[in-house]
Design a protein around this motif. Structure first.
Motif, mmCIF file in Angstrom:
data_model
loop_
_atom_site.group_PDB
_atom_site.id
_atom_site.type_symbol
_atom_site.label_atom_id
_atom_site.label_comp_id
_atom_site.label_asym_id
_atom_site.label_seq_id
_atom_site.Cartn_x
_atom_site.Cartn_y
_atom_site.Cartn_z
ATOM 1 N N ALA B 75 0.832 -1.200 0.000
ATOM 2 C CA ALA B 75 0.000 0.000 0.000
ATOM 3 C C ALA B 75 0.868 1.252 0.000
ATOM 4 O O ALA B 75 0.516 2.274 -0.569
ATOM 5 C CB ALA B 75 -0.923 -0.004 1.210
ATOM 6 N N ALA B 78 2.090 2.749 -3.425
ATOM 7 C CA ALA B 78 1.181 3.425 -4.346
ATOM 8 C C ALA B 78 1.500 4.902 -4.402
ATOM 9 O O ALA B 78 1.670 5.542 -3.367
ATOM 10 C CB ALA B 78 -0.251 3.211 -3.899
ATOM 11 N N PRO B 79 1.607 5.431 -5.576
ATOM 12 C CA PRO B 79 1.901 6.850 -5.701
ATOM 13 C C PRO B 79 0.774 7.665 -5.111
ATOM 14 O O PRO B 79 -0.357 7.200 -5.008
ATOM 15 C CB PRO B 79 1.997 7.067 -7.209
ATOM 16 C CG PRO B 79 1.452 5.860 -7.860
ATOM 17 C CD PRO B 79 1.410 4.765 -6.845
ATOM 18 N N GLU B 80 1.097 8.868 -4.737
ATOM 19 C CA GLU B 80 0.070 9.748 -4.209
ATOM 20 C C GLU B 80 -0.978 10.034 -5.251
ATOM 21 O O GLU B 80 -0.694 10.103 -6.431
ATOM 22 C CB GLU B 80 0.706 11.083 -3.791
ATOM 23 C CG GLU B 80 1.430 11.034 -2.470
ATOM 24 C CD GLU B 80 0.573 10.446 -1.359
ATOM 25 O OE1 GLU B 80 -0.572 10.906 -1.214
ATOM 26 O OE2 GLU B 80 1.042 9.530 -0.664
ATOM 27 N N LEU B 81 -2.174 10.188 -4.806
ATOM 28 C CA LEU B 81 -3.231 10.646 -5.717
ATOM 29 C C LEU B 81 -4.239 11.342 -4.843
ATOM 30 O O LEU B 81 -4.709 10.788 -3.857
ATOM 31 C CB LEU B 81 -3.893 9.470 -6.429
ATOM 32 C CG LEU B 81 -5.087 9.879 -7.311
ATOM 33 C CD1 LEU B 81 -4.594 10.559 -8.577
ATOM 34 C CD2 LEU B 81 -5.960 8.691 -7.662
ATOM 35 N N ASP B 82 -4.527 12.585 -5.182
ATOM 36 C CA ASP B 82 -5.551 13.276 -4.422
ATOM 37 C C ASP B 82 -6.316 14.170 -5.369
ATOM 38 O O ASP B 82 -5.902 15.273 -5.672
ATOM 39 C CB ASP B 82 -4.926 14.098 -3.292
ATOM 40 C CG ASP B 82 -6.007 14.787 -2.463
ATOM 41 O OD1 ASP B 82 -7.201 14.680 -2.812
ATOM 42 O OD2 ASP B 82 -5.648 15.448 -1.476
ATOM 43 N N VAL B 83 -7.416 13.666 -5.836
ATOM 44 C CA VAL B 83 -8.156 14.405 -6.847
ATOM 45 C C VAL B 83 -8.873 15.610 -6.258
ATOM 46 O O VAL B 83 -9.392 16.431 -6.980
ATOM 47 C CB VAL B 83 -9.182 13.520 -7.575
ATOM 48 C CG1 VAL B 83 -8.447 12.400 -8.304
ATOM 49 C CG2 VAL B 83 -10.206 12.963 -6.626
ATOM 50 N N LEU B 84 -8.890 15.674 -4.939
ATOM 51 C CA LEU B 84 -9.572 16.805 -4.326
ATOM 52 C C LEU B 84 -8.610 17.942 -4.007
ATOM 53 O O LEU B 84 -9.017 19.029 -3.635
ATOM 54 C CB LEU B 84 -10.270 16.358 -3.041
ATOM 55 C CG LEU B 84 -11.219 15.174 -3.213
ATOM 56 C CD1 LEU B 84 -11.835 14.793 -1.879
ATOM 57 C CD2 LEU B 84 -12.295 15.494 -4.226
ATOM 58 N N ALA B 89 -4.091 17.757 -10.811
ATOM 59 C CA ALA B 89 -3.665 17.874 -12.204
ATOM 60 C C ALA B 89 -4.778 18.423 -13.089
ATOM 61 O O ALA B 89 -5.932 18.086 -12.944
ATOM 62 C CB ALA B 89 -3.236 16.509 -12.721
ATOM 63 N N VAL B 91 -3.899 18.772 -16.528
ATOM 64 C CA VAL B 91 -3.528 18.394 -17.888
ATOM 65 C C VAL B 91 -4.373 17.220 -18.328
ATOM 66 O O VAL B 91 -4.832 16.427 -17.526
ATOM 67 C CB VAL B 91 -2.042 17.986 -17.966
ATOM 68 C CG1 VAL B 91 -1.177 19.155 -17.562
ATOM 69 C CG2 VAL B 91 -1.775 16.783 -17.089
ATOM 70 N N GLY B 92 -4.577 17.126 -19.622
ATOM 71 C CA GLY B 92 -5.423 16.061 -20.141
ATOM 72 C C GLY B 92 -4.667 14.805 -20.482
ATOM 73 O O GLY B 92 -5.250 13.759 -20.698
ATOM 74 N N PHE B 93 -3.339 14.909 -20.535
ATOM 75 C CA PHE B 93 -2.577 13.724 -20.944
ATOM 76 C C PHE B 93 -1.117 13.904 -20.611
ATOM 77 O O PHE B 93 -0.661 15.010 -20.311
ATOM 78 C CB PHE B 93 -2.706 13.504 -22.454
ATOM 79 C CG PHE B 93 -2.325 14.725 -23.237
ATOM 80 C CD1 PHE B 93 -0.983 14.993 -23.509
ATOM 81 C CD2 PHE B 93 -3.285 15.616 -23.666
ATOM 82 C CE1 PHE B 93 -0.624 16.137 -24.203
ATOM 83 C CE2 PHE B 93 -2.922 16.768 -24.360
ATOM 84 C CZ PHE B 93 -1.597 17.026 -24.629
#
Lengths: 364, 364
Positions: B75, B78-84, B89, B91-93
């Motif tokens: 666990a 896993a790279p960080e990810l926080d969409v909130l 990010a 960018v679209g791609f």
DNA sequence: TTGAAAGCGCTAACAT
DNA sequence: ATGTTAGCGCTTTCAA
């Protein structure tokens, strides 16, 4: 298995009230250490495991998140298996000199979404319940699940609009992938259009000045439409008129890619073919090869989706990969947010796609 | 989202008692059609979805089966990810000219087991809850799950013995794969030994009279041990002494396969190498190639597991494939059986493996 | 710090 | 055919 132990059994054994047992399990610090030890001992001796149903009912939350997929199998197609049957197989192996033990195809998408969702759910103290949409009119699996979870994530198109609206009345719903379904739900998508525009830009930059073709998806596919939009935008941006490009419509199958190429080549040579998905692109490459047209020397080809075969094909196919794990994680994050703040504005998150430039578009 | 509707709300609206509402939902035929319609209308208008918790509590069954896996990820990795996040990010791609967008590796096993279990659970009217074992001492995910399900399937080694024993006190447990864990649980396994014996037989029949080598797994692997047993049995059966074969121990990694070959070749040429898993076999093939030894012309090589790469490798690797989907299905069948008949004798089901004979062992 | 008691939303006797 | 009611096993005030 004797009768399941309950809080009452534990309380009796420890010589306390059920309230104390509950406290030990939920707010251990609110209980005197000596008492706590007695209770924990009783828990352990009795093999006590709290009932999720009773907890869920009392707490008015289940601690479970639901993930609902479109059916990835035709349930009817599954071969028979009955390990309890009298004549259940007794052989230890079978030998197979032909078959390639088909690895479950195409469903990797869902597996990875699932994995991302599970990880993120776990981090937040939730467990995950999964359901698969199979059309059995007599049962509504999705409602089954909705009744047991605090929040529900549904993959685009897996649940009819009216059903979804009903469920959303009861619990928070997040829609994954696909186009927004009204603006009443939280939503996670990807930038289909932007990514396709970029792929197109890359290909145009590399291609000869010659005929450019777009191999579109079926008309009713929202993804297909977004990809077309991206392509069209890039064409304009390159200073070309959209009339200069040839458009053929396929249905996302490999076969339709093959057919499209046959048709296209009748109009003369091509310098680039941009397909709305990988399967069609791979079919197209096959057809080009059959016609003696070399990829990428004579024509550049790109796909979309990032299926595994795109990487192993010869030439390796330039494509765009969905951030599947992140889709799952983002969905859980949105759900967690809404659970905390039910009144928040519906939010739409757009995840970046990953463009993978490979041999099929590289005029080396 | 107004307050969630309950049976009481529905009953009020339809002008009936809560018992009638319950009946309409569970035994529709026990209610007069006119009444039924009124109730269903109320259900629909209110967007009523029955509470799984309340049902589970009252019925003393949840209708949920649990599937518990060993952690397929660290666990922490896993790279960080926080969409909130504020700076999420936009960018679209991203463009990637090198990477091969690693498809989640190795975990296909679990995905397919999951799929089989889900299908079978669905057929029987259950839904599936999944949990992943990650070692967080402060939380016992498996107990979380155990409290919410009617039966639990655990992958071998994913739960410590003592914990498992405790849980089995409360609900039926089925152990998947791996060696039997006592004879108190229902159990689904595969015939590691028999299948390895057959592979060995096939290879010996094809091989030159020359040095035969076995590339073993780590000592503490039960699977590895069973495969060794099968190999040894086949060697004896072929009229050879086990002393005639060379045994090198690896650790199931590709690198250990490469090292093993380096070591083995010092002792002279080999006519066949039988590996305890695919990764080591693939590593061995690489090492052979590097040394100018041809597979299968000079040496035959076989693996075990049936990972996808075994099929696409050059030469394609002969291997043995786990019946993953069937493992999941069988587990559910055993669980369903025990739920119906809690007193039944613990049962052990052995599923046949599938031997895939490919180029790497075919002296064409 | 602990206990008593009132629900949580349903199902299933039992009555009517 | 429908209604009444007693739990199911927990959490959580409120009192003591």
């Amino acid at each position: 298995m004797t009768r399941r132990a309950t809080v009452y059994d534990v309380a009796d054994r420890a010589g306390v009230s059920i309230a104390t047992v509950s406290r030990v399990l939920r707010l251990p610090d609110a209980v005197r250490p000596a008492t706590r030890e007695r209770v924990l001992a009783a828990v352990s001796e009795l093999g006590y495991v709290p009932s999720g149903s009773a907890r869920g009912l009392a707490e008015r939350r289940t601690g479970v998140l639901g993930l609902y997929f479109p059916g990835f199998d035709a349930a009817e197609e599954a071969p028979e298996l009955d390990v309890l049957a009298e004549d259940a197989a007794t052989v230890g192996f079978t030998v197979d000199r032909e078959a390639d033990a088909e690895h479950a195809s195409g469903m990797l998408f869902l597996d990875e979404v699932l994995r991302g969702a599970e990880l993120e759910a776990w981090k937040r103290g939730f467990v995950l319940m999964i359901g698969v949409g199979r059309d059995d009119p007599t049962r509504e699996t999705v409602r089954d699940i909705a009744g047991r979870v605090d929040g529900l994530m549904v993959l685009a198109q897996s649940v009819p609009d009216d059903v979804l609206a009903r469920l959303a009345q009861r619990i928070p719903v997040v829609v994954l992938s696909g186009p927004p379904r009204g603006d009443r739900y939280d939503h996670v998508t990807v930038s289909n259009a932007e990514a396709m525009a970029e792929v197109t830009r890359l290909v145009l930059a590399e291609a000869d000045r010659g005929r450019i073709a777009f191999l579109a998806g079926p008309e009713d596919s929202p993804d297909g439409a977004e990809r077309w939009d991206g392509f069209a935008a890039a064409v304009s941006a390159a200073g070309m008129s959209i009339d200069e490009v040839v458009v053929v419509r396929g249905d996302f199958t490999r076969e339709s890619g093959r057919r499209a190429v046959a048709e296209l080549l009748e109009g003369g040579p091509l310098s680039a073919l941009i397909a709305a998905n990988d399967q069609m692109a791979l079919g197209a490459i096959e057809a080009f090869r059959a016609q003696g047209v070399r990829v990428p020397e004579d024509v550049l080809v790109s796909g979309f989706d990032g299926i595994e075969e795109a990487a192993t094909a010869r030439p390796a196919l330039t494509t765009v990969r969905q951030p599947m794990t992140d889709l799952g994680r983002a969905a859980v994050q949105l759900l967690a947010r809404r659970l905390q703040d039910p009144g928040a504005e519906p939010m739409s998150v757009r995840l970046p796609l990953r463009i993978l430039v490979r041999e099929s578009t590289s005029r080396a």
